[in-house]
Design a protein around this motif. Structure first.
Motif, PDB file in Angstrom:
ATOM      1  N   ARG A 104      -7.776   1.839   2.466  1.00 53.06           N
ATOM      2  CA  ARG A 104      -6.292   2.120   2.389  1.00 53.06           C
ATOM      3  C   ARG A 104      -5.771   2.189   3.885  1.00 53.06           C
ATOM      4  O   ARG A 104      -6.621   2.304   4.841  1.00 53.06           O
ATOM      5  N   PRO A 105      -4.336   2.150   3.982  1.00 54.67           N
ATOM      6  CA  PRO A 105      -4.062   2.070   5.247  1.00 54.67           C
ATOM      7  C   PRO A 105      -4.373   3.326   6.271  1.00 54.67           C
ATOM      8  O   PRO A 105      -4.526   3.068   7.373  1.00 54.67           O
ATOM      9  N   LEU A 129      -1.525   0.430  -1.707  1.00 56.06           N
ATOM     10  CA  LEU A 129      -1.907  -0.476  -1.096  1.00 56.06           C
ATOM     11  C   LEU A 129      -3.254  -0.134  -0.870  1.00 56.06           C
ATOM     12  O   LEU A 129      -3.627   0.761  -0.327  1.00 56.06           O
ATOM     13  N   ARG A 131      -7.156  -2.847   0.478  1.00 56.17           N
ATOM     14  CA  ARG A 131      -8.129  -4.025   0.844  1.00 56.17           C
ATOM     15  C   ARG A 131      -9.453  -3.617   0.689  1.00 56.17           C
ATOM     16  O   ARG A 131      -9.850  -2.615   0.694  1.00 56.17           O
ATOM     17  N   GLU A 145      -6.895  -9.643   1.938  1.00 54.04           N
ATOM     18  CA  GLU A 145      -5.647  -9.182   2.438  1.00 54.04           C
ATOM     19  C   GLU A 145      -5.218  -8.039   1.729  1.00 54.04           C
ATOM     20  O   GLU A 145      -5.626  -7.626   0.793  1.00 54.04           O
ATOM     21  N   TRP A 146      -4.031  -7.324   2.556  1.00 51.21           N
ATOM     22  CA  TRP A 146      -3.723  -6.053   1.737  1.00 51.21           C
ATOM     23  C   TRP A 146      -2.974  -6.554   0.357  1.00 51.21           C
ATOM     24  O   TRP A 146      -2.343  -7.509   0.421  1.00 51.21           O
TER      25      TRP A 146
END
Length: 149
Positions: A104-105, A129, A131, A145-146
């Motif tokens: 995650r971010p 979000l 990846r 990609e996200w």
């Protein structure tokens, strides 16, 4: 050396002030540091989203059942995943053993190993979000990609 360091109390007071100041890092510094850290994987290949069942026309089989299929490609590797309500099921093509991380971010939230035929499962299912990072050990890492779950 400051005069008030002649006593232990003065030195301890200054050390306490320094430690308290360390905890008060501005949010913009934290954000910048996290962004800079993402560069440690700059040599990873980016796997682009090649297919998404959520983009299928309404009423088709691919768009029903609460499951979503995604296919990412990078160079010679395809990462096919199915999002279910409780897990992310995946396969690497061509098949190979690999370490697979769900990111995650704010960092890695789950990891697992793909077996020799490329199958892997990550639980719980991603939210928001995310990846994937795939490390086969035979080439550069691959990152999808996200994507929003």
């Amino acid at each position: 050396m400051p005069d008030h360091w002649d006593s232990d109390e003065g030195l301890l007071a200054d050390l306490g002030d320094a430690l308290r100041g360390r905890r008060e890092v501005p949010e913009s510094f934290v954000t910048a540091a996290k962004a800079a850290f993402t560069w440690h994987t700059v040599d990873a290949e980016l796997a682009e989203l090649a297919a998404d069942s959520a983009a299928a026309p309404a009423g088709t089989r691919a768009g029903t059942g609460g499951h979503r299929s995604l296919t990412f490609t990078a160079g010679g590797l395809t990462v096919s995943v199915e999002l279910t309500p409780d897990a992310l099921l995946g396969q690497l093509v061509p098949p190979s053993a690999a370490a697979v991380e769900l990111c995650r971010p704010d960092g890695v939230v789950a990891s697992t190993a793909a077996d020799e035929v490329g199958w892997f499962t990550l639980r719980p299912a991603p939210e928001g979000l995310f990846r994937l990072r795939v490390r086969t050990g035979t080439g550069p890492d691959v990152q999808t990609e996200w994507t929003r779950a």
